[in-house]
Every structure is written in C-alpha cells, then in structure tokens.
Enzyme design. Structure first.
Site, mmCIF file in Angstrom:
data_model
loop_
_atom_site.group_PDB
_atom_site.id
_atom_site.type_symbol
_atom_site.label_atom_id
_atom_site.label_comp_id
_atom_site.label_asym_id
_atom_site.label_seq_id
_atom_site.Cartn_x
_atom_site.Cartn_y
_atom_site.Cartn_z
ATOM 1 N N HIS A 12 0.858 -1.374 -0.097
ATOM 2 C CA HIS A 12 -0.084 -0.086 -0.022
ATOM 3 C C HIS A 12 0.906 1.334 0.201
ATOM 4 O O HIS A 12 0.431 2.281 0.454
ATOM 5 C CB HIS A 12 -0.995 -0.005 1.164
ATOM 6 C CG HIS A 12 -0.484 0.025 2.405
ATOM 7 N ND1 HIS A 12 -1.168 -0.676 3.528
ATOM 8 C CD2 HIS A 12 0.678 0.743 3.090
ATOM 9 C CE1 HIS A 12 -0.321 -0.472 4.651
ATOM 10 N NE2 HIS A 12 0.626 0.325 4.308
ATOM 11 N N HIS A 59 -3.037 4.887 9.328
ATOM 12 C CA HIS A 59 -1.662 5.408 9.704
ATOM 13 C C HIS A 59 -1.796 6.540 10.211
ATOM 14 O O HIS A 59 -0.904 7.565 10.181
ATOM 15 C CB HIS A 59 -0.623 5.409 8.350
ATOM 16 C CG HIS A 59 -0.469 4.146 7.790
ATOM 17 N ND1 HIS A 59 -1.471 3.648 7.048
ATOM 18 C CD2 HIS A 59 0.749 3.646 7.610
ATOM 19 C CE1 HIS A 59 -0.987 2.415 6.119
ATOM 20 N NE2 HIS A 59 0.477 2.555 6.597
ATOM 21 N N HIS A 193 9.944 -3.098 5.602
ATOM 22 C CA HIS A 193 10.211 -1.880 5.708
ATOM 23 C C HIS A 193 10.304 -1.182 6.950
ATOM 24 O O HIS A 193 9.814 -1.497 7.970
ATOM 25 C CB HIS A 193 9.431 -0.941 4.637
ATOM 26 C CG HIS A 193 8.013 -1.043 4.944
ATOM 27 N ND1 HIS A 193 7.036 -1.995 5.284
ATOM 28 C CD2 HIS A 193 7.081 0.204 5.339
ATOM 29 C CE1 HIS A 193 6.009 -1.562 5.627
ATOM 30 N NE2 HIS A 193 5.897 -0.195 5.620
ATOM 31 N N GLU A 240 3.453 -4.808 9.337
ATOM 32 C CA GLU A 240 2.314 -4.615 8.717
ATOM 33 C C GLU A 240 1.994 -6.085 8.114
ATOM 34 O O GLU A 240 0.713 -6.574 7.966
ATOM 35 C CB GLU A 240 2.377 -3.654 7.555
ATOM 36 C CG GLU A 240 2.346 -2.341 8.129
ATOM 37 C CD GLU A 240 2.400 -1.383 6.991
ATOM 38 O OE1 GLU A 240 2.301 -0.090 7.426
ATOM 39 O OE2 GLU A 240 2.565 -1.596 5.919
HETATM 40 C C1 DHB Z 1 5.809 3.473 2.699
HETATM 41 C C2 DHB Z 1 5.417 2.168 3.092
HETATM 42 C C3 DHB Z 1 4.020 2.346 3.982
HETATM 43 O O1 DHB Z 1 3.650 1.013 4.374
HETATM 44 C C4 DHB Z 1 3.667 3.331 4.387
HETATM 45 O O2 DHB Z 1 2.504 3.227 5.102
HETATM 46 C C5 DHB Z 1 3.997 4.638 4.095
HETATM 47 C C6 DHB Z 1 5.360 4.551 3.264
HETATM 48 C C7 DHB Z 1 6.830 3.558 1.953
HETATM 49 O O3 DHB Z 1 7.424 2.708 1.608
HETATM 50 O O4 DHB Z 1 7.320 4.754 1.517
HETATM 51 FE FE FE Z 2 1.961 1.347 5.626
#
Ligand code: DHB
Ligand code: FE
Length: 279
Positions: A12, A59, A193, A240
């Site tokens: 996402h 978020h 991430h 996540e």
């Molecule tokens: C990114 C990934 C995410 O899951 C998010 O909520 C916000 C940013 C990203 O990789 O930039």
């Molecule tokens: Fe996210």
C-alpha cells in the site's frame, strides 16, 4: 449464502498512488511493479467479486495515537478518503455494505472477537492504494468495500497468531451471511520496511520471500514469531505483514496459488502480491 472466492495481498506504499495519478506506471522504476498486477486484474475480471473486505492499518488519518482500536470494522454505506499529506489527491468515495458489515461484527463478537464498530471511517493509503492498483482508479468504484482496520502502529500490536485466528472467525462470519455474494479478502501492507531510525531503509528479501511462500498453504509458520522477532527481521513497519494472516485465515486450509509477484524496492519497501483462489 455469501462465498469467499479468494484472497489477495498487496503493498500500500503511498508513492504507488502518485505513480498511477501521474501516469508513470510504465516508467522504468515502476514498470516491473505494475506489470505484476496484470494477472491479478485478470483474475478479478474473470471472477467478478461483489464485495472486497480490505484488511489494512490506518496510519493516523482516521485513528490517531490518542485512540487506537486493536481491530475495527467499518459499518457504513460510504467511506471517504482525505488528504494525508503525501501529495495524494483524495479519490472518489467508496460504496460500503453496512448490512454485511453489521453481520460480520455480530458474528465476530459472538466468536469472542470484540471488534470496534465504526459508522464513519476515513480510509487512508493503506486501503486506497491497493484498490487503485488492482481495480484502477474509478469514479464510481466498481466494487463494494468494507474496511477492517488492524492496529500495526501503536504498541501493543496484536500477534500474528491473533491475526490468523481473527481471519478464521472472519471467514465463518462472511460465509454465514445469507445473501448470495462473491467476496474477496485483501490483506494490504508489508513487506519488510522501516521508515525511520537507525535501521531506516532495511529490506529483508529472504524473510519476505519466506513469508510469501508460507502464507500460501502454511500460514501458521509466521505465528511462531513474536512481534519483536518479526520487526527484527522485517523492520518496524514490516509488522504490517501480520495483516495478511487475517486474509489468509478467512480462506480454506488449502488454497490454489493463482499469482505471486515480489518486487524491491519501491520507496523503502518490499512489495508482495498474492492471488489465492479459495474455490
Ligand atoms: C511507505 C510504506 C508504507 O507502508 C507506508 O504506510 C508509508 C510509506 C514507503 O515505503 O514509502
Ligand atoms: Fe503502511
């Protein structure tokens, strides 16, 4: 009766929405990522679901840190998107199915998942971007949607095991609905991430690929890990990926893999796409 015809997972990442809006999907940076969606779109076009349950995390657009339900479900006939500050223009409102939502909420509470019911939810990039990637940005949207939010932001976060159990209960809830509806469940977010701190930018391809493989027909594999262990492997926001287990738990014990696609990096994140046929 309602039938869960399949489950999908999708990244996402906010930049995905910008790439779609700016027509960049065939640019070198984006091409492989977006080309990965073609078989998923074809499966959806062929199978024509009526409703998609979107399992995602908010978020901070709808729930802020002062009030964070562990699990929440939208019980409305309409959901709006709004500006979150990623430069993303809000998309058209989504049509819900409040009757199905209330049925799911009642069934979940009966099964001892005391979910928060929301008659208003502003849906953020965690909900919107996977729908845009899978169905194309539309006005009106071609499918009804139900948001199911899982807290993966403010600790304490539910465990992978709890998410899989919620999925089992969600599956029973959906398939006890008397109307003949074709339902798909979409788990968004992940994979590895971390957006801030010393380890910002960490991507763990090996762990991501293990998760993708195991979630197909051995999802309990991920439940051996504590949240701390998942974050050690996949970064803080890598947690996540536990939302995929809600989707997976709603399906049969054995499913047919239709499509699997993994791409790194888009922004700072491992992006995994799965299409699982539940029929
Ligand atoms: C990114 C990934 C995410 O899951 C998010 O909520 C916000 C940013 C990203 O990789 O930039
Ligand atoms: Fe996210």
């Amino acid at each position: 009766m309602a039938k869960i015809i399949g489950g999908l997972t999708s990244s996402h990442i906010p930049a995905v929405g910008n790439a779609i809006e700016q027509g960049l999907t065939q640019e070198p940076y984006w091409k492989r990522f977006f080309d990965g969606y073609a078989p998923a779109k074809a499966w959806l076009a062929e199978n024509q679901p009526d409703v998609v349950i979107v399992v995602y995390n908010d978020h901070g657009l709808n729930f802020f840190l002062d009030k964070v339900p562990t699990f929440a479900i939208g019980c409305a006939d309409r959901y709006e998107n709004a500006d979150e500050g990623w430069g993303l223009k809000p998309v058209a409102p989504f049509t819900g199915d409040a009757e199905l939502s209330w049925h799911i909420a009642e069934s979940l509470v009966e099964q001892e998942f005391d979910i928060c019911t929301c008659q208003e939810i502003k849906v953020d990039h965690g909900f919107v971007n996977p729908l845009r990637a899978l169905w194309g940005t539309s006005d009106p949207w071609p499918i009804k949607t139900i948001p199911l939010a899982v807290n993966t932001v403010q600790h304490p976060v539910p465990s992978a095991k709890r998410c899989l159990q919620l999925g089992h209960a969600l599956g029973r809830a959906i398939e006890s609905y008397p109307e003949d509806l074709k339902v798909v469940v979409l788990g968004t977010g992940g994979m590895s991430h971390q957006l801030q701190g010393e380890r910002a930018g960490i991507i763990n391809v090996e762990f991501d690929l293990d998760c993708m493989e195991k979630i197909i027909n051995e999802p309990q594999w991920l439940t051996q890990f504590s949240n701390d262990e998942i974050m050690a492997q996949a970064g803080t926001e890598g947690i996540e990926t536990i939302m995929w287990l809600v989707m997976r738990g709603a399906l049969q014990p054995q499913v047919k893999l239709v499509h699997k696609h993994y791409h790194v990096p888009i922004s700072n994140t491992g992006a995994g796409l799965l299409v699982l046929d539940n029929q």
